[in-house]
Design a protein around this motif. Structure first.
Motif, PDB file in Angstrom:
ATOM      1  N   GLU A 199      33.933 -27.794 -19.181  1.00 45.40           N
ATOM      2  CA  GLU A 199      32.856 -28.525 -18.516  1.00 45.40           C
ATOM      3  C   GLU A 199      32.971 -28.437 -17.002  1.00 45.40           C
ATOM      4  OE1 GLU A 199      33.327 -32.233 -20.433  1.00 45.40           O
ATOM      5  OE2 GLU A 199      34.966 -32.936 -19.161  1.00 45.40           O
ATOM      6  N   ASP A 200      34.209 -28.342 -16.487  1.00 43.12           N
ATOM      7  CA  ASP A 200      34.377 -28.212 -15.040  1.00 43.12           C
ATOM      8  C   ASP A 200      33.822 -26.887 -14.530  1.00 43.12           C
ATOM      9  OD1 ASP A 200      35.605 -30.656 -15.011  1.00 43.12           O
ATOM     10  OD2 ASP A 200      37.647 -29.872 -14.879  1.00 43.12           O
ATOM     11  N   ASN A 201      34.090 -25.809 -15.279  1.00 43.25           N
ATOM     12  CA  ASN A 201      33.679 -24.477 -14.827  1.00 43.25           C
ATOM     13  C   ASN A 201      32.248 -24.132 -15.206  1.00 43.25           C
ATOM     14  OD1 ASN A 201      36.097 -22.805 -13.561  1.00 43.25           O
ATOM     15  ND2 ASN A 201      36.924 -24.189 -15.101  1.00 43.25           N
ATOM     16  N   ALA A 202      31.600 -24.998 -15.984  1.00 44.00           N
ATOM     17  CA  ALA A 202      30.178 -24.780 -16.285  1.00 44.00           C
ATOM     18  C   ALA A 202      29.344 -24.831 -15.012  1.00 44.00           C
ATOM     19  CB  ALA A 202      29.682 -25.826 -17.279  1.00 44.00           C
ATOM     20  N   GLN A 203      29.888 -25.465 -13.956  1.00 46.04           N
ATOM     21  CA  GLN A 203      29.154 -25.578 -12.691  1.00 46.04           C
ATOM     22  C   GLN A 203      28.965 -24.230 -12.016  1.00 46.04           C
ATOM     23  OE1 GLN A 203      30.897 -28.701 -10.223  1.00 46.04           O
ATOM     24  NE2 GLN A 203      31.762 -29.633 -12.049  1.00 46.04           N
ATOM     25  N   THR A 204      29.692 -23.202 -12.501  1.00 42.64           N
ATOM     26  CA  THR A 204      29.506 -21.857 -11.958  1.00 42.64           C
ATOM     27  C   THR A 204      28.049 -21.439 -12.072  1.00 42.64           C
ATOM     28  OG1 THR A 204      31.752 -21.243 -12.579  1.00 42.64           O
ATOM     29  CG2 THR A 204      30.223 -19.449 -12.167  1.00 42.64           C
ATOM     30  N   HIS A 205      27.406 -21.837 -13.178  1.00 45.08           N
ATOM     31  CA  HIS A 205      25.985 -21.554 -13.371  1.00 45.08           C
ATOM     32  C   HIS A 205      25.185 -22.732 -12.826  1.00 45.08           C
ATOM     33  CE1 HIS A 205      26.147 -17.897 -15.835  1.00 45.08           C
ATOM     34  NE2 HIS A 205      27.257 -18.384 -16.316  1.00 45.08           N
ATOM     35  N   THR A 206      24.680 -22.588 -11.617  1.00 45.95           N
ATOM     36  CA  THR A 206      23.880 -23.665 -11.037  1.00 45.95           C
ATOM     37  C   THR A 206      22.539 -23.790 -11.748  1.00 45.95           C
ATOM     38  OG1 THR A 206      23.039 -22.123  -9.370  1.00 45.95           O
ATOM     39  CG2 THR A 206      24.976 -23.436  -8.781  1.00 45.95           C
ATOM     40  N   SER A 207      22.134 -22.735 -12.434  1.00 44.26           N
ATOM     41  CA  SER A 207      20.869 -22.724 -13.162  1.00 44.26           C
ATOM     42  C   SER A 207      21.116 -22.501 -14.647  1.00 44.26           C
ATOM     43  CB  SER A 207      19.957 -21.622 -12.624  1.00 44.26           C
ATOM     44  OG  SER A 207      18.921 -21.320 -13.539  1.00 44.26           O
ATOM     45  N   ALA A 208      20.393 -23.255 -15.474  1.00 41.68           N
ATOM     46  CA  ALA A 208      20.478 -23.022 -16.915  1.00 41.68           C
ATOM     47  C   ALA A 208      19.970 -21.632 -17.265  1.00 41.68           C
ATOM     48  CB  ALA A 208      19.670 -24.081 -17.668  1.00 41.68           C
ATOM     49  N   MET A 209      19.032 -21.097 -16.476  1.00 41.22           N
ATOM     50  CA  MET A 209      18.484 -19.775 -16.763  1.00 41.22           C
ATOM     51  C   MET A 209      19.550 -18.699 -16.629  1.00 41.22           C
ATOM     52  SD  MET A 209      15.559 -20.329 -17.808  1.00 41.22           S
ATOM     53  CE  MET A 209      14.765 -21.926 -17.953  1.00 41.22           C
ATOM     54  N   SER A 210      20.393 -18.768 -15.629  1.00 44.46           N
ATOM     55  CA  SER A 210      21.446 -17.764 -15.494  1.00 44.46           C
ATOM     56  C   SER A 210      22.458 -17.878 -16.624  1.00 44.46           C
ATOM     57  CB  SER A 210      22.142 -17.883 -14.129  1.00 44.46           C
ATOM     58  OG  SER A 210      22.924 -19.060 -14.040  1.00 44.46           O
ATOM     59  N   ALA A 211      22.667 -19.097 -17.141  1.00 43.89           N
ATOM     60  CA  ALA A 211      23.557 -19.274 -18.293  1.00 43.89           C
ATOM     61  C   ALA A 211      22.950 -18.623 -19.532  1.00 43.89           C
ATOM     62  CB  ALA A 211      23.818 -20.760 -18.536  1.00 43.89           C
ATOM     63  N   PHE A 212      21.663 -18.843 -19.757  1.00 47.08           N
ATOM     64  CA  PHE A 212      20.995 -18.156 -20.868  1.00 47.08           C
ATOM     65  C   PHE A 212      21.084 -16.646 -20.690  1.00 47.08           C
ATOM     66  CE2 PHE A 212      18.538 -22.132 -21.837  1.00 47.08           C
ATOM     67  CZ  PHE A 212      18.794 -22.170 -23.199  1.00 47.08           C
ATOM     68  N   GLY A 213      20.900 -16.178 -19.455  1.00 39.82           N
ATOM     69  CA  GLY A 213      20.958 -14.748 -19.189  1.00 39.82           C
ATOM     70  C   GLY A 213      22.294 -14.153 -19.572  1.00 39.82           C
ATOM     71  N   ASP A 214      23.384 -14.888 -19.324  1.00 44.14           N
ATOM     72  CA  ASP A 214      24.720 -14.421 -19.696  1.00 44.14           C
ATOM     73  C   ASP A 214      24.826 -14.261 -21.208  1.00 44.14           C
ATOM     74  OD1 ASP A 214      27.548 -14.058 -19.970  1.00 44.14           O
ATOM     75  OD2 ASP A 214      27.813 -15.043 -18.035  1.00 44.14           O
ATOM     76  N   VAL A 215      24.299 -15.240 -21.954  1.00 43.64           N
ATOM     77  CA  VAL A 215      24.318 -15.167 -23.417  1.00 43.64           C
ATOM     78  C   VAL A 215      23.461 -13.993 -23.903  1.00 43.64           C
ATOM     79  CG1 VAL A 215      23.779 -16.399 -25.553  1.00 43.64           C
ATOM     80  CG2 VAL A 215      24.745 -17.649 -23.614  1.00 43.64           C
ATOM     81  N   PHE A 216      22.298 -13.797 -23.287  1.00 43.34           N
ATOM     82  CA  PHE A 216      21.436 -12.665 -23.655  1.00 43.34           C
ATOM     83  C   PHE A 216      22.165 -11.342 -23.428  1.00 43.34           C
ATOM     84  CE2 PHE A 216      17.153 -15.002 -22.720  1.00 43.34           C
ATOM     85  CZ  PHE A 216      17.488 -15.950 -23.677  1.00 43.34           C
ATOM     86  N   ASP A 217      22.858 -11.234 -22.290  1.00 46.40           N
ATOM     87  CA  ASP A 217      23.586  -9.999 -21.987  1.00 46.40           C
ATOM     88  C   ASP A 217      24.649  -9.707 -23.043  1.00 46.40           C
ATOM     89  OD1 ASP A 217      22.124  -9.596 -19.661  1.00 46.40           O
ATOM     90  OD2 ASP A 217      23.615 -10.545 -18.372  1.00 46.40           O
ATOM     91  N   ASN A 218      25.340 -10.745 -23.487  1.00 45.09           N
ATOM     92  CA  ASN A 218      26.375 -10.555 -24.501  1.00 45.09           C
ATOM     93  C   ASN A 218      25.775 -10.003 -25.789  1.00 45.09           C
ATOM     94  OD1 ASN A 218      28.496 -11.472 -22.910  1.00 45.09           O
ATOM     95  ND2 ASN A 218      28.174 -13.596 -23.483  1.00 45.09           N
TER      96      ASN A 218
END
Length: 536
Positions: free
Chosen positions: A59-78
């Motif tokens: 949860e501490d490092n989740a802040q790396t993604h300031t946007s939920a969209m970039s987090a979704f993008g990471d999952v899409f890339d995988n």
């Protein structure tokens, strides 16, 4: 994909008694077995202290993604990297089976792909370890093995991963700081268990592709079912039934499914609000500037995430479906109004400047990453495509019309300036930055400008995209690396793109505007001609 290592951040003894770790009463201590290292007990390294990870790490490092969209993008890339042809996202209300919220309905998000799936070893290294990565393409960012360990916690408190690889074995793993907190663990503990192919029995023994011990899998399953707050599954049978539920490519097919619950409060979707069927949106902050569509809407973000140029045979390799509705990727071949569209090559950077981004890695030709850096420098190239998202005549009409307040035409002007002005940057076909205002387009001041000035000086309404293959991305892939070498190369690219924008405006835009409005060419303000040099 990537999640966090369960078994090696252990504070328990490395060598458990032959019959299993025992508690004070002589009954097997499930928590101790769950936390065991699976290193060979007689190996000298097994006596050394292990790297410890606090249970709040995710949860501490989740802040790396300031946007939920970039987090979704990471999952899409995988999913795309696993050779998935389809990624399906759905939302639903499911009963919570365990914990304080038992029997209550909760909203869940489900992401399913039909890629290669993962073995137990791949889940453990990729999703449940720090620093493990097999990626060598440094131009897509330095790979630290953090990927989904920052992306999934940005989306939800709990991420339960179901995956099946070509062996037919089924593996389930949980990624959650909340789980470790609930079991009073001072270190991060994450359940991971694998079942035999073809029968509903936990895998026994360890191998290269399934490195856990039998008792670790048993302890993982037991603690998952007994201790996981809000788990939408009541039994082992219900967990296994997920592999046979709709959404898998075929009976027994490979793929990965991620079930998210405890979804972040800034996300809204159909299970929360029916009006959002087919989309997931990010709630804006009160008083904040309204976000652009690709910042607010997952559907809008997915439309531009991967480059599509049907006229050149460039197509995304994976379709994205949200709540049963396919995302139609933006086709830049047709999106830009044909009569004004132009594509031009941008200056190639020097090989030395490209390699300098990679630091010491570029000098290590004995490593795959060193060879990748050299190849990147040799093939470095970029191009710029410019045009309008609507006919030039309509652009002139909108900017020339009188408007005030919240009128429809005022809304069209805001849309034109915000959503249809600026450049998308694609690194090897994957969007890194969106709607970047080039220097000339960013010269907007508080003054009221005429339509002629907006069109022939500021370049309002001009949009397009840059394709490049050499800049190093930040590991979230939503920005470029902050390293000095990359910043300098990006500055050069932006300057070159701005020069091409200026030469696109004159003579093409100026001449088109004069022909359409009857304004004499020499009546256009001199300021509109500042900096024009090369033709496009």
């Amino acid at each position: 994909m990537c999640m966090l290592h369960v078994m090696q951040a252990a504070s328990h003894p490395l060598a458990a008694p032959p019959g299993g770790a025992a508690g004070p009463s002589g009954v097997m201590d499930v928590t101790a077995v769950f936390a065991e290292s699976d290193d060979e007990d007689d190996h000298p390294a097994a006596r050394l202290p292990t790297f410890q990870v606090n249970h709040t790490f995710l949860e501490d490092n989740a802040q790396t993604h300031t946007s939920a969209m970039s987090a979704f993008g990471d999952v899409f890339d995988n999913a795309r990297e696993s050779k998935a042809r389809s990624l399906r996202i759905s939302s639903a209300s499911r009963p919570s089976r365990r914990g304080k919220s038992a029997r209550c309905l909760q909203s869940v998000l489900v992401l399913s792909d039909d890629g290669r799936g993962m073995s137990e070893r791949e889940v453990r290294e990729g999703l449940m370890s720090i620093g493990y990565t097999r990626k060598t393409d440094l131009s897509s960012g330095r790979h630290y093995g953090f990927g989904a360990k920052t992306a999934l916690p940005r989306l939800a408190d709990y991420a339960l991963v179901f995956t099946r690889d070509r062996s037919g074995r089924r593996t389930v793993g949980l990624l959650s700081s909340s789980f470790s907190r609930a079991i009073d663990a001072d270190q991060l503990r994450l359940p991971l268990c694998t079942w035999e192919a073809g029968r509903d029995a936990l895998l026994t023994g360890a191998s290269e592709e399934a490195p856990l011990r039998t008792r670790q899998r048993e302890a993982s399953l037991q603690m998952l079912l007994e201790e996981c707050e809000g788990l939408p599954y009541l039994s082992e049978a219900e967990l296994l039934a997920e592999f046979a539920s709709p959404g898998w490519s075929q009976s027994g097919g490979t793929g990965t499914r991620i079930v998210l619950w405890g979804v972040r409060k800034d996300l809204e979707f159909a299970a929360v609000a029916r009006r959002l069927k087919g989309d997931i949106v990010v709630r804006g902050s009160p008083g904040a500037k309204p976000p652009l569509s690709h910042q607010r809407s997952l559907r809008a973000y997915a439309e531009v995430l991967y480059l599509r140029l049907s006229g050149q045979g460039v197509e995304p390799t994976m379709e994205i479906v949200i709540d049963g509705r396919r995302v139609e990727p933006r086709d830049w071949s047709t999106y830009l109004e044909g009569g004004m569209r132009r594509t031009v090559a941008l200056p190639r950077p020097s090989a030395e400047d490209v390699q300098r981004q990679f630091g010491e890695e570029a000098d290590r030709q004995d490593r795959p990453s060193g060879g990748a850096a050299l190849e990147c420098s040799r093939s470095a190239a970029a191009s710029l495509t410019l045009g309008y998202a609507r006919s030039f005549e309509e652009v002139v009409q909108v900017l020339s019309a009188a408007s005030s307040g919240e009128s429809a035409i005022a809304g069209e002007k805001r849309l034109l300036a915000a959503e249809e002005t600026g450049i998308f940057f694609y690194h090897k076909g994957r969007m890194t930055r969106a709607l970047v205002k080039l220097k000339q387009q960013a010269r907007v001041s508080g003054a009221t400008h005429t339509a002629a000035y907006r069109l022939t000086t500021l370049g309002v309404g001009i949009t397009g995209f840059v394709q490049e293959n050499y800049l190093v991305q930040h590991h979230t892939k939503s920005e470029y690396s902050p390293s000095v070498g990359t910043i300098e190369l990006l500055h050069q690219l932006l300057e070159a793109a701005n020069r091409k924008l200026l030469s696109f405006i004159k003579p093409r835009v100026v001449q088109k505007y004069c022909a359409l409005t009857g304004v004499a060419f020499d009546k256009i303000k001199p300021s509109a001609c500042i900096g024009f040099s090369q033709g496009l």
